[in-house]
Design a protein around this motif. Sequence first.
Motif, PDB file in Angstrom:
ATOM      1  N   SER A 135      -1.943  20.021  -2.725  1.00  0.00           N
ATOM      2  CA  SER A 135      -2.030  19.869  -4.172  1.00  0.00           C
ATOM      3  C   SER A 135      -3.463  20.021  -4.652  1.00  0.00           C
ATOM      4  O   SER A 135      -3.706  20.554  -5.744  1.00  0.00           O
ATOM      5  N   ILE A 136      -4.430  19.578  -3.825  1.00  0.00           N
ATOM      6  CA  ILE A 136      -5.840  19.601  -4.235  1.00  0.00           C
ATOM      7  C   ILE A 136      -6.709  19.993  -3.040  1.00  0.00           C
ATOM      8  O   ILE A 136      -6.485  19.534  -1.916  1.00  0.00           O
ATOM      9  N   VAL A 137      -7.672  20.841  -3.292  1.00  0.00           N
ATOM     10  CA  VAL A 137      -8.770  21.115  -2.348  1.00  0.00           C
ATOM     11  C   VAL A 137     -10.067  20.766  -3.066  1.00  0.00           C
ATOM     12  O   VAL A 137     -10.336  21.293  -4.144  1.00  0.00           O
ATOM     13  N   LEU A 138     -10.843  19.885  -2.479  1.00  0.00           N
ATOM     14  CA  LEU A 138     -12.092  19.424  -3.103  1.00  0.00           C
ATOM     15  C   LEU A 138     -13.282  19.879  -2.268  1.00  0.00           C
ATOM     16  O   LEU A 138     -13.307  19.697  -1.050  1.00  0.00           O
ATOM     17  N   ILE A 139     -14.261  20.483  -2.950  1.00  0.00           N
ATOM     18  CA  ILE A 139     -15.483  20.962  -2.320  1.00  0.00           C
ATOM     19  C   ILE A 139     -16.683  20.308  -3.010  1.00  0.00           C
ATOM     20  O   ILE A 139     -16.818  20.408  -4.229  1.00  0.00           O
ATOM     21  N   PRO A 140     -17.540  19.624  -2.261  1.00  0.00           N
ATOM     22  CA  PRO A 140     -18.726  19.008  -2.888  1.00  0.00           C
ATOM     23  C   PRO A 140     -19.849  20.014  -3.102  1.00  0.00           C
ATOM     24  O   PRO A 140     -20.892  19.959  -2.464  1.00  0.00           O
ATOM     25  N   HIS A 141     -19.608  20.955  -4.007  1.00  0.00           N
ATOM     26  CA  HIS A 141     -20.615  21.962  -4.324  1.00  0.00           C
ATOM     27  C   HIS A 141     -20.366  22.429  -5.749  1.00  0.00           C
ATOM     28  O   HIS A 141     -19.210  22.631  -6.154  1.00  0.00           O
ATOM     29  N   ASN A 142     -21.425  22.623  -6.532  1.00  0.00           N
ATOM     30  CA  ASN A 142     -21.260  22.999  -7.933  1.00  0.00           C
ATOM     31  C   ASN A 142     -20.574  24.348  -8.110  1.00  0.00           C
ATOM     32  O   ASN A 142     -19.769  24.532  -9.027  1.00  0.00           O
ATOM     33  N   ALA A 146     -21.055  30.768  -4.593  1.00  0.00           N
ATOM     34  CA  ALA A 146     -22.459  31.071  -4.331  1.00  0.00           C
ATOM     35  C   ALA A 146     -22.969  30.397  -3.066  1.00  0.00           C
ATOM     36  O   ALA A 146     -24.129  30.564  -2.704  1.00  0.00           O
ATOM     37  N   SER A 147     -22.104  29.641  -2.384  1.00  0.00           N
ATOM     38  CA  SER A 147     -22.488  28.941  -1.155  1.00  0.00           C
ATOM     39  C   SER A 147     -21.842  29.641   0.027  1.00  0.00           C
ATOM     40  O   SER A 147     -20.612  29.775   0.087  1.00  0.00           O
ATOM     41  N   ALA A 151     -17.850  30.066   0.389  1.00  0.00           N
ATOM     42  CA  ALA A 151     -17.505  31.233  -0.427  1.00  0.00           C
ATOM     43  C   ALA A 151     -16.088  31.733  -0.183  1.00  0.00           C
ATOM     44  O   ALA A 151     -15.480  32.346  -1.076  1.00  0.00           O
ATOM     45  N   HIS A 152     -15.533  31.473   0.994  1.00  0.00           N
ATOM     46  CA  HIS A 152     -14.191  31.968   1.303  1.00  0.00           C
ATOM     47  C   HIS A 152     -13.083  31.101   0.701  1.00  0.00           C
ATOM     48  O   HIS A 152     -11.937  31.551   0.593  1.00  0.00           O
ATOM     49  N   ILE A 153     -13.401  29.884   0.291  1.00  0.00           N
ATOM     50  CA  ILE A 153     -12.380  28.950  -0.161  1.00  0.00           C
ATOM     51  C   ILE A 153     -11.652  29.441  -1.420  1.00  0.00           C
ATOM     52  O   ILE A 153     -10.412  29.399  -1.484  1.00  0.00           O
ATOM     53  N   PRO A 154     -12.360  29.919  -2.470  1.00  0.00           N
ATOM     54  CA  PRO A 154     -11.627  30.392  -3.657  1.00  0.00           C
ATOM     55  C   PRO A 154     -10.634  31.510  -3.346  1.00  0.00           C
ATOM     56  O   PRO A 154      -9.524  31.527  -3.892  1.00  0.00           O
ATOM     57  N   THR A 155     -11.019  32.437  -2.477  1.00  0.00           N
ATOM     58  CA  THR A 155     -10.119  33.533  -2.125  1.00  0.00           C
ATOM     59  C   THR A 155      -8.870  33.018  -1.430  1.00  0.00           C
ATOM     60  O   THR A 155      -7.745  33.427  -1.746  1.00  0.00           O
ATOM     61  N   LEU A 173     -11.170  21.987  -6.714  1.00  0.00           N
ATOM     62  CA  LEU A 173     -12.169  21.187  -7.417  1.00  0.00           C
ATOM     63  C   LEU A 173     -13.541  21.407  -6.803  1.00  0.00           C
ATOM     64  O   LEU A 173     -13.700  21.329  -5.587  1.00  0.00           O
ATOM     65  N   ALA A 174     -14.505  21.658  -7.646  1.00  0.00           N
ATOM     66  CA  ALA A 174     -15.899  21.714  -7.208  1.00  0.00           C
ATOM     67  C   ALA A 174     -16.625  20.573  -7.897  1.00  0.00           C
ATOM     68  O   ALA A 174     -16.844  20.608  -9.097  1.00  0.00           O
TER      69      ALA A 174
END
Length: 239
Positions: A135-142, A146-147, A151-155, A173-174
């Motif tokens: 349901s949710i993927v959370l990444i601690p990066h703005n 660009a990281s 970078a592969h997570i959105p794809t 979530l970023a």
Amino acid sequence: MAATARKGTKPIFKTTRPYTETNWPTLTAQQNRDVTDLVCSVLQPLGDHRRTHVLPSKGKKRKRESQRKNNEDADKNAPSNPTPPPDISNHILIGLNSVTRHLESLAAHAAPPSAPSHAKADPPSPDATPPRPLSIVLIPHNHPPASLPHAHIPTLVHLCTMTSQKDKATRLLAVPPGCEPVIAEALHIPHVGALGIFEGAPGADALVAYVRENVDVTRCAWIEEAIGPEWKGTRIQDK
């Protein structure tokens, strides 16, 4: 990439990719605080269990004998009937590698055959059991695109949701890096590189509802453009 030259010598050109950049859902400062508080409330029972029942690591020992003695002491001090971890422990993924592997499995099942082969894992066998949806993927990066590590997570998230209903699609979530120590403290671990919460996780209903109300589905338009039959050449702009 950009080519530069001194004024009066050579023209300056800027080369860009022909595909649309990924639009990244952003949250306000208050929404980031709300999300962090809700995430911590879901994870806190697991962190409390770890504080009480999991012995902290003292690092690797150079001598095998010292390691063996430590293991024996730990076995002697271990309770005969250890308290099992809370249910939430079976409904989350912690760490960038764990989240990436699961997203790859989801993408292999959900992405259409025409999707770019380099953007998804090998297709599963026809009788393979579909992985549990997130349901949710959370990444601690703005801004994960660009990281390099993220970078592969959105794809992958986009590939997972191409055939999903919008109200059930995985939300990405970023959160600002400053939220990461707070979430790690709630889990009682040193660092959280990524966090995945499975659909139907106990105690996460309020969090999931809030996120789905305030965060849109991540879309990587370049994937649809790459699948389409239209050829797109490199864009070269004369500056």
